[in-house]
Every structure is written in structure tokens, then in C-alpha cells.
Design a protein around this motif. Structure first.
Motif, short mmCIF file in Angstrom:
data_model
loop_
_atom_site.label_atom_id
_atom_site.label_comp_id
_atom_site.label_asym_id
_atom_site.label_seq_id
_atom_site.Cartn_x
_atom_site.Cartn_y
_atom_site.Cartn_z
N ILE A 1 -8.96 -13.70 21.22
CA ILE A 1 -9.82 -14.03 20.16
C ILE A 1 -10.70 -15.22 20.68
O ILE A 1 -11.59 -15.62 19.70
CB ILE A 1 -8.89 -14.16 18.93
CG1 ILE A 1 -7.89 -15.26 19.09
CG2 ILE A 1 -8.34 -12.90 18.78
CD1 ILE A 1 -7.51 -16.09 17.79
N ALA A 2 -10.30 -16.15 21.52
CA ALA A 2 -10.75 -17.54 21.49
C ALA A 2 -12.02 -17.41 22.35
O ALA A 2 -12.14 -17.18 23.46
CB ALA A 2 -9.93 -18.46 21.98
N HIS A 3 -13.24 -18.12 21.88
CA HIS A 3 -14.25 -18.46 22.72
C HIS A 3 -14.17 -19.58 23.51
O HIS A 3 -14.45 -19.59 24.81
CB HIS A 3 -15.47 -18.81 21.89
CG HIS A 3 -16.04 -17.77 20.74
ND1 HIS A 3 -15.39 -17.60 19.60
CD2 HIS A 3 -16.86 -16.74 20.97
CE1 HIS A 3 -15.84 -16.75 18.84
NE2 HIS A 3 -17.06 -16.04 19.90
N ARG A 4 -13.53 -20.62 23.06
CA ARG A 4 -13.12 -21.83 23.64
C ARG A 4 -11.60 -22.16 23.54
O ARG A 4 -10.99 -21.78 22.36
CB ARG A 4 -13.95 -22.98 23.69
CG ARG A 4 -15.53 -22.77 24.18
CD ARG A 4 -16.23 -23.77 23.91
NE ARG A 4 -16.20 -24.52 22.73
CZ ARG A 4 -15.76 -25.72 22.09
NH1 ARG A 4 -15.12 -26.43 22.85
NH2 ARG A 4 -15.80 -26.14 20.96
N THR A 5 -11.02 -22.76 24.59
CA THR A 5 -9.53 -23.19 24.70
C THR A 5 -9.36 -24.85 24.94
O THR A 5 -10.14 -25.07 25.94
CB THR A 5 -8.71 -22.16 25.57
OG1 THR A 5 -8.96 -20.99 25.26
CG2 THR A 5 -7.37 -22.41 25.38
N ALA A 6 -8.51 -25.16 24.33
CA ALA A 6 -8.03 -26.45 24.60
C ALA A 6 -6.44 -26.28 24.63
O ALA A 6 -5.86 -25.83 24.18
CB ALA A 6 -8.39 -27.42 23.43
N VAL A 7 -6.00 -27.12 26.16
CA VAL A 7 -4.66 -27.05 26.17
C VAL A 7 -4.15 -28.40 25.90
O VAL A 7 -4.52 -29.55 26.37
CB VAL A 7 -4.22 -26.78 27.61
CG1 VAL A 7 -2.97 -26.48 28.13
CG2 VAL A 7 -4.99 -25.31 27.99
N MET A 8 -3.09 -28.37 25.29
CA MET A 8 -2.36 -29.84 24.86
C MET A 8 -1.03 -29.98 25.41
O MET A 8 -0.24 -29.22 25.57
CB MET A 8 -2.26 -29.79 23.07
CG MET A 8 -3.47 -30.19 22.66
SD MET A 8 -3.14 -30.73 20.59
CE MET A 8 -3.07 -32.22 20.93
N ILE B 1 -5.19 -33.60 24.96
CA ILE B 1 -5.70 -32.41 25.26
C ILE B 1 -6.10 -32.73 26.96
O ILE B 1 -6.62 -33.33 27.60
CB ILE B 1 -7.32 -32.26 24.80
CG1 ILE B 1 -6.78 -31.90 23.47
CG2 ILE B 1 -8.04 -31.06 25.68
CD1 ILE B 1 -8.16 -31.44 22.57
N VAL B 2 -5.32 -31.58 27.77
CA VAL B 2 -5.27 -32.04 29.25
C VAL B 2 -6.58 -31.11 29.88
O VAL B 2 -6.72 -31.06 31.02
CB VAL B 2 -3.95 -31.55 29.77
CG1 VAL B 2 -3.15 -32.63 29.49
CG2 VAL B 2 -3.57 -30.28 29.65
N THR C 1 -1.84 -26.32 33.04
CA THR C 1 -2.35 -25.25 32.51
C THR C 1 -1.88 -23.78 33.60
O THR C 1 -1.46 -22.93 33.14
CB THR C 1 -3.93 -24.98 32.49
OG1 THR C 1 -4.26 -26.07 32.05
CG2 THR C 1 -4.32 -23.94 31.76
N GLU C 2 -1.73 -24.08 34.69
CA GLU C 2 -1.49 -23.20 35.67
C GLU C 2 0.30 -22.75 35.53
O GLU C 2 0.45 -21.66 35.64
CB GLU C 2 -1.60 -23.74 37.04
CG GLU C 2 -1.16 -22.75 38.09
CD GLU C 2 -1.62 -23.05 39.34
OE1 GLU C 2 -1.82 -24.30 39.79
OE2 GLU C 2 -1.75 -22.08 40.36
N ARG C 3 0.97 -23.98 35.37
CA ARG C 3 2.34 -23.63 35.07
C ARG C 3 2.45 -22.94 33.74
O ARG C 3 3.39 -21.81 33.77
CB ARG C 3 2.94 -24.99 34.91
CG ARG C 3 4.52 -25.01 35.23
CD ARG C 3 4.81 -26.57 35.16
NE ARG C 3 6.02 -26.52 34.39
CZ ARG C 3 7.31 -26.30 35.04
NH1 ARG C 3 7.13 -25.65 35.97
NH2 ARG C 3 8.23 -26.20 34.18
#
Lengths: 542, 286, 315
Positions: free
Chosen positions: A487-494, A499-500, A517-519
Motif C-alpha cells: 500500500i505504501a508510496h513511500r517508506t520510512a524505516v525507524m 529514521i535510518v 533495512t536489509e536485515r
């Protein structure tokens, strides 16, 4: 392990025939389920809540929880029918021949005793080993399970070690009598994905090493795919389908199993989403949020455009929910700015105007507590209409009916109390309540994680449809990467309040990755039986 | 028949019959009692044994004991009921105030209640009534003083309960949703908290009633509660205590009435509590 | 953990201070005139004036409070208004009598109630549990004086097994004292046992429904081992709290029971003081009762901290 006389000539260790379990009020929880288990074989039991998976797992030990009883069927362990045994005989079997591993290790360990005492209790009390032997064996198990400092690990109390470690200690406890059969009841569900993969790998290694048969209960097809040889799909206490893991995943025969599999597979693929506006609805810049002395949100910048979905992903404690609370004005903002439609929002809820409040709506994770159990659906949905737009009672009533139709609920639900609805229906009411305010942005905090797979799928589709129709923007908090992809257009990884990584979803999910993110991505089980081995092999090399 | 959507158990029915019986007796006392509560029978004398015309005999100054027990139902139950209602009103208002009024209000109220609860209720009541009673009884009547003092003291327990119930509700998402929507404090209390806080307090009302009922009786027995000539069960036990010495049973009747009424209420409360209770997990193995 | 305990003890002392303020305030800073209240409406202005001087009522309340507290800390509560005798001297033997009675009752009640409560919990729903439930429900519904007079009626009047009045004197030998005080002690025991049994039962049941108890059964352990090794160590904390709460209840029950059996204890002393409006006596007794209450609760909390492994072994 004696009882040589009763040892069957076949490999079969567990045979359940027509098991029937009812609640004391006569509700049928398990309806004539039969299964067989060979030595060293793992059978996955899969189904949504209320499917009777755990009840079957406990039934395999001839145990039923308070309020339930086993009313029919046969449970044979190595040819011995344990329902026909005396209480003493059943006790002999439990722990020794068949052992149980519960979902919550924290709740299943006794807080008053050291871990080692609880782990060696079974072999010592069943008279299989002396205390010294049991301790030596426990040490070996702790080592096999990669527990830190295995020599002194057991000397600690349950509350002194982490959840993942405790889950492994429980596996050691179950293995302490070298049982023929183990019952795993959602052993990794309470863990974060990066911890889950470790525990999963260790469980798999252990049951193969000791050739133990296992019932593996879970709601997650991808998890069960990694460990089991065969899968049984259950629904409403009945068996729907039974087959080899590959067959169930690749070519399910029943509609229900097919729905479960295809829904889960969808999560592995990126969706194509329509283009979005460029005007920013929400713009957060360098925000810092603090709980007393703990910095929960650290220097976070993120923006959401009109009719865009931005996902915020992270594990528990990453600060993703705190970010939502900071934007809503529930978590004090120490510095940074939050702009809404270009206008600066005051940090505290109390200072915001009614119109500010109206334009940002919130959907909670637990639909059970998000709706007041003493109000009717009409009151719940109608209140924002009345509060923000001051409509007359007749208009409010008409609007409630419209909204109910919009979220896919029958109009006549208006008069019901929310307690009469199912989880998915409640979540639809929450969505209708948010829509009633005609907002520009809806912040969703894990709105589907408390729902069953297929129900969650319906809610996600509804949210997507509403975005297409109304152009509302979503800030979507979740730990589930499958949802993000869809569903997401954009993504933020916390991670730890920061936010990394941030960017278009396709970019985040393709190399080059941020290491975390890879992990995270590589830890999410995929619907292939080889996945776990591949990941582990890869990590060992890397 | 169903009450609160559930079928009462046999013991609950016994409780309902007892309580209803006493309520009828209390309300219609003047029509049920064979004699007025203050009429003395000089010809019969004091501590007369039960007879055909006086089923329970007479008291220490020759009044009909049965009539006094019947009138006593009105006083004793009435006072305990009024006290409990007042105590709940005070306790709930202050309890909710502590929850929504901010940290400072909560701290002040909670610490005050902590200290008040560190003094046994009976002891506190004795201390207050020793002076308070004589100061105000001429102005507002000794019964009012009694009811107010007990209600204030008892409301500390209601405060604790309503505060903790409301605290558990106020952190729930639907209350937060109301705050996010921009609802005012009063609306949140009235529409979100109260409707959810009251049901769990129903059984507590029964328990507090029992407590206050026994408490009023104990105070009267100690000579500090309801004052003669008003018929009240606790006071009647004290007045007639000497009958035991001459082999009479006069003090046992009003005392038994107190016990019976309390058992009745407790049976009902026990049933209400058991409706929601589930067998514990291990019961199947026991 | 030492810190947790220290905090709890300091909290107990603070509570005691608060209690003393409240007791003093409840008696002396009430609206209206204390002297008139004590002497009654009919007192002449002269007697009121003399009385005010005697009590020092013309000085500010906080000074009188500090003097009173200072005296109380050193074991001096002044003299009684009615007979001008030293309060502490009069009170000490009565306090001993009350402690004897309460201790007597507690010694029987605590093991009985805790034992039966645990038994009822592990036999949940069985006949022994139901019987215990009904009997204890009836017992908590009894006013103290009803039980007291029933005892007197049956065991002292109908059958002359025990004296109806529990008269004791300081030189009384212990065996005779135990016999004379038996009826009030058993009365108190019954009342306290009922409450304690019910509360013990529900705290043990709360433990029995924990997942780790289910796990213990699934480990194939014997019932006895599940109860004694897995359930009871965790129930210890709640049970200690229950016992303390009920011993505190015992303190109050003593007042009425002393009155029924005309037993020369501190409860009777206080009730007398109240009816004679003897202010210093009421204050002194009130403080003693409240102190016993606070000390009991503090000790219980400290014990609960000691038996809780989470607090004993921090992460």
C-alpha cells in the motif's frame, strides 16, 4: 526411554482420531479432527483465531483448559491411548513423551524460581535423570540453543533475561526429557522478526538433531513453511485441508486454503500504485519527542503528500508509534516543527483548533478498545459529524448511513453496540468514524495487526479504495513489511527513534540497502520452504 | 426469571427474598407492626417471654419487641442505605475529579485518602463523633450528623475504587479518541467514562451497604449511633443485653435480624460477582 | 531492594505523622468551640473559661499539636479530664489486655484461615469449597455482638461452661486467663477467619489461573508439586497482604467484642472516653489504634517485598 513393549513397529508416535472438544456451554471448539505424526516429522497446524489450533495442541496431551472438555475421540502416543489412562498415567506421559512450548515464555516461566530449576524439574521429577545429569544435559541444550554464557544462564530468574532468550530456554525445558513429540504453540509470534528468525532456526535445528516429532501451531503460513513437512489447515475447529507443505503452498485444493495462500503471497510483491499530488499535507522537520527523560523520537523529518500513503516501519520500541503521537499532539515535542497544510501546528493538543483536530484523524491498533462499548455505532460515527459540522439529528443520521455503506457495513448496524461486532467490523467502524470528520490525513497505527489474515486483507483493500475515491493521505505505522509493499508510496524505516532510511517504497526494497533495512527485510519469512536455509547460509557467508 | 440478563442461582434467590422481605417490612412498618414502637405495656413488664399476643416478648421497659424489630428495619436499613448512597456520590465525584483534574489534584486527594484509610474506620468515627455529634446535633439532628460522618469516612473506599476504575478507563483508546476529537472534560466524563465505570461498581454498592449497615449497628451498639427512643437494631441489642443474664433472648432477635439482612445482601452480591467469574485455568486438572 | 524497603518504612512514618495531624484536627480544629462541645450546651461561661485555660485552648492550634505530638513521642499523653489520672499509666495494662486478646485470636485465626483458604482454592467448585464459601459468607454477615451474645447465651447461660464476663486482673495466672478470655477470642477468630479465608482463596485462585501453572501441569508434575512449589511461593506476597489487612480488622473488631464481654481493654477505654467526652483519652487511644494499623501494613509491605523475586533480584 523405556516402554519397549508398547513401542509400535511402525514409526507412528502420535495418532489422534476424531478428537472433539467442547466448551462447558456446549460450543464445539474442535470438531472430529484426526491426525497422525511419524517420528521426526513436523506437522504444521495453521488457521485464523478460533480455528481450534491451540486446543488441538493441548488435546494431544489430553489436557483441556478451564471451561472446556474433551468429549470424544482417541489420542494415542506410541499406541497407548492416553485418554484411557488414569490421571497418574497421563502425568507420566506429559513432559516425558510429549512436551509443550507456549507462545509467551514470559508468562509460562514461574517468576519465583531460577530458570535452571525449572528446566531440570521435568527429568528429575519423572525419575529419568539425576540432578547432576539433568544439569549437564540442560547445559548442552543451552549451548545448542546459543544462549549467552550457558554455564550461568540458568542461575538467573526469568525476569532477568530477554524474551527471545526465554523462548529458547522454554525450548530447552521442553527438550529436557527428550520427548518423542513436541507441541509448539506460536513460539515466535510474540517476537520481533529479527529475533524470530534466530529462534526459528534453532528450533528447526534441534528437532532435526534429535529426530523429534512436532506439532507446529501458527497463523503464519510463511513461518510454518520453513519447519514443517506437512500442513493441516483448520477453520472453526474443523480440518479444511491436509497435505505436503509444498502442495499446500503451491497448489492448495480448497478455496479457503487458496485464499490464505494467495493473500500471503501478495505481501511478497510490490504493488503498482497511482501517482500522487505534490502538495504536502503534513511536513515534519527535525522533530524531537521525549517521554520524561527517554528520547522516543530523535530528529525525525518526514512528509506526506495529498492522497499519498507513507509507511513507517520498525520493530517494537523503534519509536514509530511515538512519532504518530508526536504529530497528534499527545507526545510533547521538544524541538522541530510539524506543519499541516503549510501551517505550523502547536505542539500540544489543547492548543490546536477544532479544525486542526478535524483534519487529522487516527485509527487504532486494537479495535476492541478504540470504540466505547456503551455507545451505539450511530453515536460513535455520528459524533464527529455533529461536533465538527453541527448538523441536525436527521442529517447526522443520514450521514451515518452513508458512511456505513462506504465502509462496507449494513446500514442497520447503526443501532447496535460495538461489542456485538467482530474485530474486522469494529475496525471498519473506526474507519467510518475517521471519515466522518472528512479529514485530509489519517494516521493508522497498525490497524490490521490485531485482525485475522483474511479480515485484515479486507480492511487494507477498503483503505486503498477510500484513498482512490476521497484522496485522503495516510501515515501508516506498521511492523509488517508485506503491508508496506502493498500500500505504501513511500517508506520510512525507524530504528531507536531515528529514521535510518526513507524513500519511494520500490527504492527501499531494492539494493543498495541500508544495513538495518536489509536485515529487517531478509528476516521476514517468505512463502518458500527453502527460504530459512537460504537466509542462514547467506548470513553465515556474509 | 432473569435479572441483569442472567438467571439467579438458588442462593441468589434466597438473598433476593430476604432483602425484599425486609424492605417491605421497613416500608410498611406502621401497618405491619402489631403495636406502636414506643408503647410500653406496664401490665406485662420487662423481658416478658414470647407469648401468643407478643411473639418475641417485651424489651427492657416493657415494649413489644416484635413491633420494635419491625420499626427498627426502617431506621437501620434506611440509615445504611442513605449513607451508602451519599458515600457513593462523594466517592465517585472525588474519584473522577482525581482522574481528570490533573496530577496535583490527584496527589492531594490520594494522599489525604491514604492517611484517612490508615485510621481504622470505627476508631475514626469514634473520634469524630465524640465531639462533632454534640456540636451539631442540636442544629441538624443527630441522625444527619451520623449519616454524614459515616458517608464521608466510607467514601474514601469508594474514592479508591472509582479512581482506579476510572484510571483504567481513561487510558483506553476510545477516551483518547474523544480527546483527539476535541471533546471537553465534562463530555468525556459523562459520555465516555461514567457509563463504563458504573457497572463494575454495582456489586461494590452491595458490599459497601453491608459494611455501612454493620457499621451503623456497631456504633449504635456502642451507644454512639442512633439514639433512643428511636427503634434501631444495634441500639436494641445494647438496651436488652441484660436480658441474657436472666435467661431471656431479647437482644438476640434484633441481632439476628442484622445478620439475616447482611447475609441476604451478601448472597446477591456473591451471585453478581460470580456472573463474570470464570473457572480458573487449572480447575480442569484439580 | 534495601532502598525499596527503606522507602516503604519512611512512607510508613510519614503516614503516621499524617495520621496524628488528622486525629488532632478531627478533635480540635473543628468548626465551633471545643470547650462548649466537651462541656455541653448548658455550661456556664465561667466553667467554659476555666476549661479553656486548663486545656490551653487560647493558644494557636499548631503549637498545641506540636506539644501533644512531642509528649506522645516520649510516651506522655497528659492526664485524663475526668479523673486527672496519667493516661499512659491507665492505658498500659489495658493495652496489654487488648494485645493479649488480639494475639490469642490471631494465633488461632491465621493458620486456620490461610490453611482453609488454600484448601478451598485448590478444591475450587468442590463441596469443601462451597461449604467454606457459604459458612464464611454467613460469618462475615454477623455483627460482632450477635456472635458474642449467641456465645454467651449458649456457653455461659444455657450451659455454664465459660464465664459470661471476661474479667481479668494483672496477677491472673496464664492458664486461667486463657480460659476466661476463650469466648471473646474464639468470637474474634471466627469473624476474622471468614474474611481471611475468602481473601486467601481468591488470591490463590488468581495465581492458579496463571499460564505458568498450566505449564507446570503440562510438564506432568504432580498436583501437590504444582501447588506447593509453583503456586504457593507466588501466592505468599498476596497472602501476607491479606493477613495484615485482617489483623488490622481484628483491631477494630476488638472494640465491640470488648464491649460485649466487658473486657478491660483499650477499646472499652476508648468507648468510655468518647461517651464522657474525655478528649485527651480519645486522642491517645485513637493514635495507638492507628499506629498499630500503620505498623501492621508497613510490616506486611516489607515482607511482600522480601518474598518477591522480581524485587529481590533486579535485572
Amino acid at each position: 526411554m523405556a516402554e519397549g513393549a508398547s513401542k509400535a513397529t511402525t514409526d507412528q508416535v502420535l495418532k489422534i482420531t476424531d478428537l472433539r472438544i467442547e466448551s462447558i456451554h456446549g460450543l464445539v471448539l474442535v470438531d472430529n479432527v484426526s491426525l497422525e505424526l511419524k517420528r521426526g516429522e513436523v506437522l504444521g497446524l495453521i488457521g485464523e483465531s478460533g480455528a481450534g489450533k491451540s486446543t488441538i495442541g493441548l488435546g494431544a496431551m489430553a489436557y483441556s483448559r478451564g471451561g472446556c472438555r474433551i468429549t470424544g475421540g482417541k489420542v494415542e502416543i506410541d499406541g497407548v491411548s492416553i485418554r484411557d489412562l488414569s490421571a497418574e498415567g497421563r502425568r507420566e506421559m506429559r513432559g516425558r513423551r510429549i512436551a509443550y512450548i507456549a507462545q509467551s515464555a514470559a508468562a509460562s516461566f514461574n517468576p519465583a524460581h531460577k530458570i535452571i530449576d525449572q528446566v531440570i524439574e521435568m527429568p528429575v521429577k519423572h525419575g529419568i535423570m539425576s540432578k547432576t545429569e539433568a544439569k549437564a544435559w540442560a547445559l548442552e541444550l543451552f549451548r545448542a540453543l546459543d544462549l549467552p554464557k550457558p554455564e550461568i544462564f540458568g542461575e538467573r530468574y526469568p525476569h532477568q533475561v530477554s524474551g527471545g532468550q526465554l523462548q529458547r530456554a522454554m525450548t530447552a525445558m521442553a527438550m529436557s526429557c527428550r520427548p518423542d513429540i513436541m507441541v509448539f504453540d506460536e513460539p515466535t509470534t510474540a517476537l520481533d522478526v529479527t529475533t524470530q528468525i534466530e529462534v526459528l532456526a534453532l528450533i528447526k535445528k534441534l528437532i532435526h538433531e534429535y529426530n523429534t516429532a512436532a506439532l507446529y501451531i501458527t497463523h503464519d503460513l510463511a513461518v510454518v513453511a520453513q519447519v514443517s513437512d506437512r500442513i493441516m489447515v483448520l477453520r472453526h475447529g474443523k480440518m479444511v485441508e491436509l497435505g505436503d507443505t509444498k502442495q499446500i503452498l503451491g497448489a492448495p485444493r480448497t478455496d479457503y486454503a487458496r485464499a490464505l495462500v494467495s493473500e500471503r503471497k501478495e505481501a511478497d510483491h510490490l504493488s503498482q500504485l497511482p501517482k500522487v499530488d505534490t502538495a504536502h499535507v503534513l511536513e515534519v522537520t527535525n522533530a524531537v519527542g521525549v517521554y520524561e527523560t527517554f528520547v522516543a523520537v530523535n530528529n525525525v523529518s518526514i512528509h506526506v503528500a495529498k492522497s499519498e500513503t507513507v509507511a513507517v516501519v520498525g520493530e517494537s520500541g523503534s519509536g514509530k508509534s511515538s512519532l504518530a503521537r508526536l504529530i497528534l499532539g499527545l507526545l510533547p515535542r521538544r524541538s522541530g516543527s510539524v506543519k499541516f497544510n503549510g501551517k505550523e501546528l502547536p505542539p500540544a493538543l489543547k492548543e490546536r483548533s477544532k479544525d486542526d483536530l478535524r483534519r487529522i484523524q487516527f485509527i487504532y491498533q486494537q479495535p476492541d478498545v478504540a470504540l466505547n462499548p456503551r455507545q451505539t455505532i450511530a453515536e460513535i460515527i455520528g459524533r464527529p459529524v455533529q461536533l465538527y459540522f453541527g448538523r441536525s439529528p436527521a442529517e447526522v443520521k443520514r450521514r451515518v448511513a452513508e458512511l456505513l455503506v462506504e465502509v462496507g457495513l449494513p446500514e442497520d448496524y447503526a443501532g447496535r453496540l460495538s461489542t456485538a461486532l467482530s474485530g474486522g467490523q469494529k475496525q471498519r467502524v473506526s474507519i467510518a468514524r475517521a471519515l466522518a470528520a472528512e479529514p485530509d490525513l489519517i494516521i493508522c497505527d497498525e490497524p490490521t495487526s490485531a485482525l485475522d489474515q483474511l479480515v485484515a486483507d479486507g480492511v487494507l483493500k477498503l483503505l486503498k479504495k477510500l484513498q482512490d475515491e476521497l484522496g485522503v493521505a495516510y501515515l501508516f505505522i506498521t511492523h509488517d513489511l508485506g503491508i508496506v509493499r502493498r500500500i505504501a508510496h513511500r517508506t520510512a524505516v525507524m530504528l531507536k527513534g531515528e529514521i535510518v532510511a526513507q524513500g519511494p517504497t520500490a527504492q527501499i526494497f531494492n539494493p543498495p540497502f541500508h544495513p538495518y533495512t536489509e536485515r529487517l527485510i531478509s528476516s521476514v519469512p517468505e512463502m518458500r520452504t527453502e527460504w530459512l536455509d537460504e537466509v542462514l547460509a547467506k548470513r553465515r557467508v556474509g | 426469571m432473569r435479572i441483569f440478563g442472567h438467571k439467579p442461582t438458588i442462593t441468589a434467590w434466597i438473598g433476593i427474598v430476604i432483602v425484599a422481605g425486609f424492605l417491605v417490612i421497613g416500608i410498611f412498618a406502621p401497618w405491619i407492626a402489631p403495636y406502636p414502637e414506643d408503647r410500653t405495656f406496664d401490665d406485662v413488664g420487662s423481658y416478658a417471654p414470647p407469648s401468643a399476643t407478643m411473639w418475641l416478648g417485651t424489651d427492657q421497659i416493657g415494649r413489644d419487641l416484635l413491633s420494635r424489630v419491625i420499626y427498627g428495619a426502617r431506621t437501620t436499613i434506611g440509615i445504611a442505605f442513605l449513607t451508602t448512597v451519599l458515600s457513593f456520590a462523594i466517592g465517585i465525584v472525588t474519584g473522577l475529579w482525581a482522574v481528570v483534574g490533573g496530577k496535583i489534584v490527584d496527589q492531594i486527594l490520594s494522599r489525604l485518602v491514604d492517611v484517612m484509610l490508615s485510621i481504622p474506620l470505627l476508631i475514626f468515627a469514634l473520634i469524630v463523633l465524640s465531639l462533632f455529634g454534640s456540636l451539631f446535633q442540636s442544629v441538624i439532628g443527630s441522625l444527619t450528623v451520623l449519616i454524614c460522618v459515616i458517608a464521608v469516612l466510607d467514601s474514601t473506599r469508594v474514592f479508591r475504587l472509582s479512581r482506579s476504575v476510572a484510571m483504567n478507563i481513561v487510558v483506553l483508546e476510545y477516551v483518547e479518541a474523544a480527546r483527539l476529537r476535541g471533546e471537553g472534560t465534562w463530555w468525556i466524563i459523562r459520555r465516555e467514562i461514567l457509563p463504563n465505570a458504573l457497572p463494575p461498581m454495582i456489586s461494590e454498592f452491595g458490599l459497601r451497604f453491608c459494611f455501612n449497615f454493620l457499621f451503623v449497628a456497631a456504633l449504635s451498639f456502642l451507644g454512639l449511633g442512633v439514639q433512643p427512643p428511636l427503634a434501631d437494631w444495634g441500639g436494641m441489642v445494647k438496651e436488652n443485653a441484660k436480658a441474657l443474664g436472666v435467661g431471656g433472648m431479647a437482644p438476640l432477635w434484633p441481632a439476628a435480624a442484622i445478620a439475616l439482612m447482611t447475609i441476604g445482601v451478601n448472597l446477591i452480591v456473591d451471585w453478581i460477582l460470580s456472573i463474570n467469574a470464570r473457572p480458573s485455568g487449572a480447575s480442569a486438572e484439580m | 531492594m534495601a532502598r525499596t524497603i527503606a522507602i516503604r518504612v519512611v512512607l510508613g512514618l510519614l503516614t503516621l505523622l499524617g495520621v496524628s495531624i488528622l486525629i488532632f484536627a478531627a478533635t480540635e480544629i473543628l468548626p465551633g468551640d471545643v470547650a462548649t462541645a466537651v462541656l455541653g450546651q448548658g455550661a456556664t461561661p465561667d466553667t467554659v473559661r476555666v476549661f479553656r485555660e486548663e486545656l490551653g485552648l487560647d493558644r494557636p492550634a499548631y503549637i498545641r499539636y506540636l506539644e501533644w505530638l512531642g509528649g506522645a513521642v516520649q510516651g506522655d499523653f497528659g492526664v485524663a479530664l475526668t479523673n486527672k489520672r496519667d493516661i499512659v499509666k491507665t492505658m498500659s495494662p489495658k493495652l496489654f489486655n487488648t494485645l493479649f486478646l488480639a494475639g490469642y485470636a490471631a494465633l488461632i485465626a491465621v493458620p486456620l484461615a490461610v490453611g482453609l483458604g488454600i484448601l478451598a482454592a485448590i478444591k475450587e467448585g468442590k463441596w469443601i469449597d462451597r461449604t467454606a464459601n457459604i459458612v464464611s459468607l454467613a460469618a462475615i454477615s454477623m455483627p460482632e455482638f450477635f456472635l458474642g451474645y449467641l456465645f454467651i447465651f449458649f456457653f455461659a447461660v444455657q450451659n455454664r461452661w465459660f464465664p459470661s464476663l471476661a474479667t481479668v486482673y494483672s496477677s491472673m495466672p496464664l492458664d486461667k486467663r486463657i480460659y476466661v478470655v476463650a469466648m471473646p477470642a474464639v468470637c474474634l477468630t471466627l469473624l476474622v477467619t471468614a474474611h481471611m479465608l475468602r481473601m486467601t482463596r481468591s488470591s490463590v485462585l488468581a495465581i492458579m489461573s496463571q499460564p505458568y501453572i498450566e505449564m507446570a501441569f503440562l510438564k506432568g508434575l504432580s498436583r501437590a508439586r504444582v501447588i506447593f512449589v509453583h503456586a504457593l511461593p507466588n501466592a505468599a506476597g498476596p497472602i501476607i497482604t491479606v493477613v495484615a489487612l485482617n489483623l488490622a480488622y481484628l483491631i477494630v473488631g476488638v472494640v465491640v467484642i470488648e464491649s460485649v464481654f466487658v473486657y478491660p481493654g483499650i477499646g472499652q477505654f476508648m468507648v468510655d472516653g468518647v461517651s464522657k467526652r474525655d478528649l485527651p483519652v480519645v486522642q491517645a487511644c485513637g493514635l495507638v489504634f492507628a499506629a498499630a494499623f500503620v505498623i501492621l501494613n508497613t510490616v506486611a509491605d516489607v515482607l511482600s517485598i522480601l518474598v518477591n523475586p522480581r524485587l529481590r533480584k533486579p535485572r
